[in-house]
Design a protein around this motif. Sequence first.
Motif, PDB file in Angstrom:
ATOM      1  N   ASN A   1       2.583   4.335 -17.749  1.00  0.00           N
ATOM      2  CA  ASN A   1       1.415   3.922 -16.985  1.00  0.00           C
ATOM      3  C   ASN A   1       1.882   3.154 -15.745  1.00  0.00           C
ATOM      4  O   ASN A   1       2.493   2.088 -15.858  1.00  0.00           O
ATOM      5  N   PRO A   2       1.606   3.661 -14.545  1.00  0.00           N
ATOM      6  CA  PRO A   2       2.103   2.978 -13.343  1.00  0.00           C
ATOM      7  C   PRO A   2       1.520   1.591 -13.151  1.00  0.00           C
ATOM      8  O   PRO A   2       2.111   0.766 -12.438  1.00  0.00           O
ATOM      9  N   LEU A   3       0.375   1.309 -13.774  1.00  0.00           N
ATOM     10  CA  LEU A   3      -0.219  -0.023 -13.630  1.00  0.00           C
ATOM     11  C   LEU A   3       0.534  -1.082 -14.417  1.00  0.00           C
ATOM     12  O   LEU A   3       0.284  -2.278 -14.249  1.00  0.00           O
ATOM     13  N   THR A   4       1.476  -0.648 -15.248  1.00  0.00           N
ATOM     14  CA  THR A   4       2.231  -1.600 -16.067  1.00  0.00           C
ATOM     15  C   THR A   4       3.628  -1.863 -15.530  1.00  0.00           C
ATOM     16  O   THR A   4       4.386  -2.608 -16.154  1.00  0.00           O
ATOM     17  N   VAL A   5       3.974  -1.260 -14.395  1.00  0.00           N
ATOM     18  CA  VAL A   5       5.324  -1.452 -13.864  1.00  0.00           C
ATOM     19  C   VAL A   5       5.253  -2.122 -12.495  1.00  0.00           C
ATOM     20  O   VAL A   5       4.241  -2.038 -11.788  1.00  0.00           O
ATOM     21  N   ALA A   6       6.321  -2.789 -12.121  1.00  0.00           N
ATOM     22  CA  ALA A   6       6.425  -3.368 -10.787  1.00  0.00           C
ATOM     23  C   ALA A   6       6.583  -2.237  -9.779  1.00  0.00           C
ATOM     24  O   ALA A   6       7.197  -1.214 -10.075  1.00  0.00           O
ATOM     25  N   PRO A   7       6.028  -2.385  -8.570  1.00  0.00           N
ATOM     26  CA  PRO A   7       6.155  -1.327  -7.573  1.00  0.00           C
ATOM     27  C   PRO A   7       7.598  -0.889  -7.331  1.00  0.00           C
ATOM     28  O   PRO A   7       7.864   0.302  -7.146  1.00  0.00           O
ATOM     29  N   ALA A   8       8.528  -1.832  -7.371  1.00  0.00           N
ATOM     30  CA  ALA A   8       9.924  -1.473  -7.137  1.00  0.00           C
ATOM     31  C   ALA A   8      10.468  -0.547  -8.212  1.00  0.00           C
ATOM     32  O   ALA A   8      11.449   0.183  -7.980  1.00  0.00           O
ATOM     33  N   ASP A   9       9.825  -0.572  -9.396  1.00  0.00           N
ATOM     34  CA  ASP A   9      10.286   0.266 -10.507  1.00  0.00           C
ATOM     35  C   ASP A   9       9.552   1.600 -10.586  1.00  0.00           C
ATOM     36  O   ASP A   9       9.897   2.449 -11.421  1.00  0.00           O
TER      37      ASP A   9
ATOM     38  N   ARG B   1      -4.657   4.775  -5.068  1.00  0.00           N
ATOM     39  CA  ARG B   1      -5.862   5.363  -4.483  1.00  0.00           C
ATOM     40  C   ARG B   1      -5.587   5.888  -3.075  1.00  0.00           C
ATOM     41  O   ARG B   1      -6.212   6.843  -2.619  1.00  0.00           O
ATOM     42  N   ALA B   2      -4.633   5.252  -2.378  1.00  0.00           N
ATOM     43  CA  ALA B   2      -4.265   5.725  -1.038  1.00  0.00           C
ATOM     44  C   ALA B   2      -3.470   7.019  -1.085  1.00  0.00           C
ATOM     45  O   ALA B   2      -3.167   7.597  -0.035  1.00  0.00           O
ATOM     46  N   TYR B   3      -3.129   7.469  -2.293  1.00  0.00           N
ATOM     47  CA  TYR B   3      -2.447   8.752  -2.483  1.00  0.00           C
ATOM     48  C   TYR B   3      -3.305   9.741  -3.274  1.00  0.00           C
ATOM     49  O   TYR B   3      -2.833  10.829  -3.611  1.00  0.00           O
ATOM     50  N   THR B   4      -4.555   9.372  -3.561  1.00  0.00           N
ATOM     51  CA  THR B   4      -5.422  10.253  -4.346  1.00  0.00           C
ATOM     52  C   THR B   4      -6.839  10.279  -3.773  1.00  0.00           C
ATOM     53  O   THR B   4      -7.248  11.264  -3.167  1.00  0.00           O
ATOM     54  N   VAL B   5      -7.564   9.187  -3.946  1.00  0.00           N
ATOM     55  CA  VAL B   5      -8.969   9.130  -3.569  1.00  0.00           C
ATOM     56  C   VAL B   5      -9.157   9.211  -2.052  1.00  0.00           C
ATOM     57  O   VAL B   5      -9.947  10.014  -1.547  1.00  0.00           O
ATOM     58  N   THR B   6      -8.453   8.372  -1.306  1.00  0.00           N
ATOM     59  CA  THR B   6      -8.665   8.328   0.136  1.00  0.00           C
ATOM     60  C   THR B   6      -8.202   9.603   0.831  1.00  0.00           C
ATOM     61  O   THR B   6      -8.892  10.082   1.745  1.00  0.00           O
ATOM     62  N   PRO B   7      -7.078  10.208   0.445  1.00  0.00           N
ATOM     63  CA  PRO B   7      -6.739  11.496   1.058  1.00  0.00           C
ATOM     64  C   PRO B   7      -7.781  12.590   0.797  1.00  0.00           C
ATOM     65  O   PRO B   7      -8.000  13.447   1.652  1.00  0.00           O
ATOM     66  N   ALA B   8      -8.418  12.564  -0.376  1.00  0.00           N
ATOM     67  CA  ALA B   8      -9.502  13.521  -0.625  1.00  0.00           C
ATOM     68  C   ALA B   8     -10.645  13.284   0.356  1.00  0.00           C
ATOM     69  O   ALA B   8     -11.255  14.234   0.867  1.00  0.00           O
TER      70      ALA B   8
ATOM     71  N   ALA C   1      -2.867  -4.272  -7.066  1.00  0.00           N
ATOM     72  CA  ALA C   1      -2.182  -3.768  -5.878  1.00  0.00           C
ATOM     73  C   ALA C   1      -1.717  -2.338  -6.107  1.00  0.00           C
ATOM     74  O   ALA C   1      -1.859  -1.473  -5.225  1.00  0.00           O
ATOM     75  N   MET C   2      -1.172  -2.066  -7.299  1.00  0.00           N
ATOM     76  CA  MET C   2      -0.730  -0.713  -7.618  1.00  0.00           C
ATOM     77  C   MET C   2      -1.912   0.247  -7.602  1.00  0.00           C
ATOM     78  O   MET C   2      -1.806   1.376  -7.084  1.00  0.00           O
ATOM     79  N   ARG C   3      -3.026  -0.163  -8.138  1.00  0.00           N
ATOM     80  CA  ARG C   3      -4.219   0.687  -8.143  1.00  0.00           C
ATOM     81  C   ARG C   3      -4.646   1.023  -6.707  1.00  0.00           C
ATOM     82  O   ARG C   3      -4.976   2.164  -6.392  1.00  0.00           O
ATOM     83  N   GLN C   4      -4.625   0.017  -5.848  1.00  0.00           N
ATOM     84  CA  GLN C   4      -5.006   0.226  -4.459  1.00  0.00           C
ATOM     85  C   GLN C   4      -4.073   1.227  -3.776  1.00  0.00           C
ATOM     86  O   GLN C   4      -4.520   2.129  -3.046  1.00  0.00           O
ATOM     87  N   LEU C   5      -2.783   1.089  -4.027  1.00  0.00           N
ATOM     88  CA  LEU C   5      -1.811   1.977  -3.401  1.00  0.00           C
ATOM     89  C   LEU C   5      -1.903   3.390  -3.965  1.00  0.00           C
ATOM     90  O   LEU C   5      -1.737   4.370  -3.230  1.00  0.00           O
TER      91      LEU C   5
ATOM     92  N   ALA D   1       7.455   5.913  -1.628  1.00  0.00           N
ATOM     93  CA  ALA D   1       6.576   5.447  -0.544  1.00  0.00           C
ATOM     94  C   ALA D   1       5.715   4.281  -1.005  1.00  0.00           C
ATOM     95  O   ALA D   1       5.511   3.310  -0.255  1.00  0.00           O
ATOM     96  N   ILE D   2       5.195   4.348  -2.219  1.00  0.00           N
ATOM     97  CA  ILE D   2       4.384   3.245  -2.734  1.00  0.00           C
ATOM     98  C   ILE D   2       5.240   1.994  -2.925  1.00  0.00           C
ATOM     99  O   ILE D   2       4.812   0.872  -2.605  1.00  0.00           O
ATOM    100  N   ALA D   3       6.455   2.167  -3.423  1.00  0.00           N
ATOM    101  CA  ALA D   3       7.351   1.019  -3.575  1.00  0.00           C
ATOM    102  C   ALA D   3       7.631   0.377  -2.221  1.00  0.00           C
ATOM    103  O   ALA D   3       7.642  -0.858  -2.085  1.00  0.00           O
ATOM    104  N   ALA D   4       7.838   1.204  -1.193  1.00  0.00           N
ATOM    105  CA  ALA D   4       8.087   0.678   0.152  1.00  0.00           C
ATOM    106  C   ALA D   4       6.859  -0.033   0.691  1.00  0.00           C
ATOM    107  O   ALA D   4       6.974  -1.087   1.334  1.00  0.00           O
ATOM    108  N   ALA D   5       5.672   0.527   0.422  1.00  0.00           N
ATOM    109  CA  ALA D   5       4.437  -0.109   0.894  1.00  0.00           C
ATOM    110  C   ALA D   5       4.254  -1.478   0.256  1.00  0.00           C
ATOM    111  O   ALA D   5       3.886  -2.453   0.933  1.00  0.00           O
ATOM    112  N   ALA D   6       4.472  -1.561  -1.042  1.00  0.00           N
ATOM    113  CA  ALA D   6       4.304  -2.843  -1.737  1.00  0.00           C
ATOM    114  C   ALA D   6       5.269  -3.885  -1.206  1.00  0.00           C
ATOM    115  O   ALA D   6       4.917  -5.065  -1.045  1.00  0.00           O
ATOM    116  N   GLN D   7       6.505  -3.465  -0.922  1.00  0.00           N
ATOM    117  CA  GLN D   7       7.487  -4.393  -0.385  1.00  0.00           C
ATOM    118  C   GLN D   7       7.088  -4.845   1.024  1.00  0.00           C
ATOM    119  O   GLN D   7       7.169  -6.028   1.355  1.00  0.00           O
ATOM    120  N   TRP D   8       6.626  -3.886   1.836  1.00  0.00           N
ATOM    121  CA  TRP D   8       6.232  -4.212   3.215  1.00  0.00           C
ATOM    122  C   TRP D   8       5.054  -5.186   3.229  1.00  0.00           C
ATOM    123  O   TRP D   8       4.996  -6.116   4.020  1.00  0.00           O
TER     124      TRP D   8
END
Length: 445
Positions: free
Chosen positions: A418-426, A385-392, A379-383, A364-371
């Motif tokens: 570390n997800p911050l070190t990879v491209a969203p597609a990966d 947070r949309a699966y951790t902080v904001t849902p809380a 950008a990865m950090r923001q996405l 879902a995050i990979a799809a969001a980044a592509q969209w």
Amino acid sequence: MAASRTADLVLTGGTVLTFDAEDREARALAVADGTVVAVDDVDGLIGPDTEVVDLAGRTVLPGINDSHLHGAWLGAMWPHTLFSGGFGGGEEGTAGPLVADAAARRAAILKAGDVAAALGITSYTEPGLGPGEDEGQTGCFTSAVLDEYAALANEGLLRARVTVLRLFGILDGPSSLADFQRGLADDIPSTDPRVLKVNGVKIFADGIPPMRSAWTHHCYTDGTSGHLLVDGEQDEERVANLRRMIDIAHRRGDQIGVHATGDRSIEVVVNAMADAIAEHGPLGRHYLIHGDLVSGEVLRRLPGLGIGLNTQPGIAAATGPWLAAALGDDVLRTAWPLRDAFDLGVPVCLSTDAPVMEPDWRRAIAAAAQWMDVSGPEAMRQLLRAYTVTPAYQDGAESWKGSLAVGKVADLCVLDTNPLTVAPADLPGVGVTTTYLGGKVVFQS
């Protein structure tokens, strides 16, 4: 920040993405009695009975919160999804409801917990359980399912924290004001709210654009424009009944999640919420579900009203061509305006709507980044947070979950990279190695 006690668990030798207010990155984390007791400063908390886990370079982040996931339905269907051809049920040729009795309901919920744990998901929202679906085709959204969740919660058997919205109409179908008022009077099961909490109600305002059932200012290729699903002979009566539902639930202090995809239905919903807030105060954290055709004008209003947007980028990517076929390429170009929503400060939650789609938040995050056409660590950090902080925050639980800070629950997702070190597609290739719920392992690869 260390507490003067011995930790039950210490994770060290890796990266800890806290997603706290300062977005700090740490090297270690200590847990006692299911809560975080220290970040980084852990040495003095290690005693003879402390379990010390060498992360060996792995990364810890807050447990994933899929804020729109149909758990019982997922458990009954998995590994099938609607998009993989599993409409309605599991194996081809299955007749009758997917879950027909208490044993089947229990098995489906427990299986969903296993699937969630394997993905690092420690919280999810079950968006629509209640009497409106008591005679439903699948059996996955009934009042009995809510009762089974409560039984499992009280027995200590749930493997994720669950938030529930009650449903008094038909899933993806009509509802009536009378049924809504009657359903609100039903008792809610008594449980530990940190394990299972009924937060509010779900209302279906309309359908979806590809089925030409979203209520929109645009005309579909067949000349129609959809309509509200709430009962009423004409648009005016349907609007009045929807507004009444929203006002009643808001005054009760219930959270309201409204399935609204057409621009016209979204405008009605936001106007009704705004009027309820103006008259009675901000009593609930309401949100739009899906919001496919939300306009820029409406998006700009949401932050000031405290109204969130819960959307599924995987569905956007999969159904974009269908929306274009129904409404044209010009409408598609403005649909699912995720980037604008983030830029405007709308409380955005990303989710999967599993089992419509698979419950893999990484995809879902990979799809969001592509969209959104974004990349990079911020950008990865923001996405994330949309699966951790904001849902809380959506759950009304940001004081005790969603980030890693002293005093918050030790719901943890451990990744091999570390997800911050990879491209969203990966990101889908990054493995979940361990999931902790309240400091206890619920999954380990």
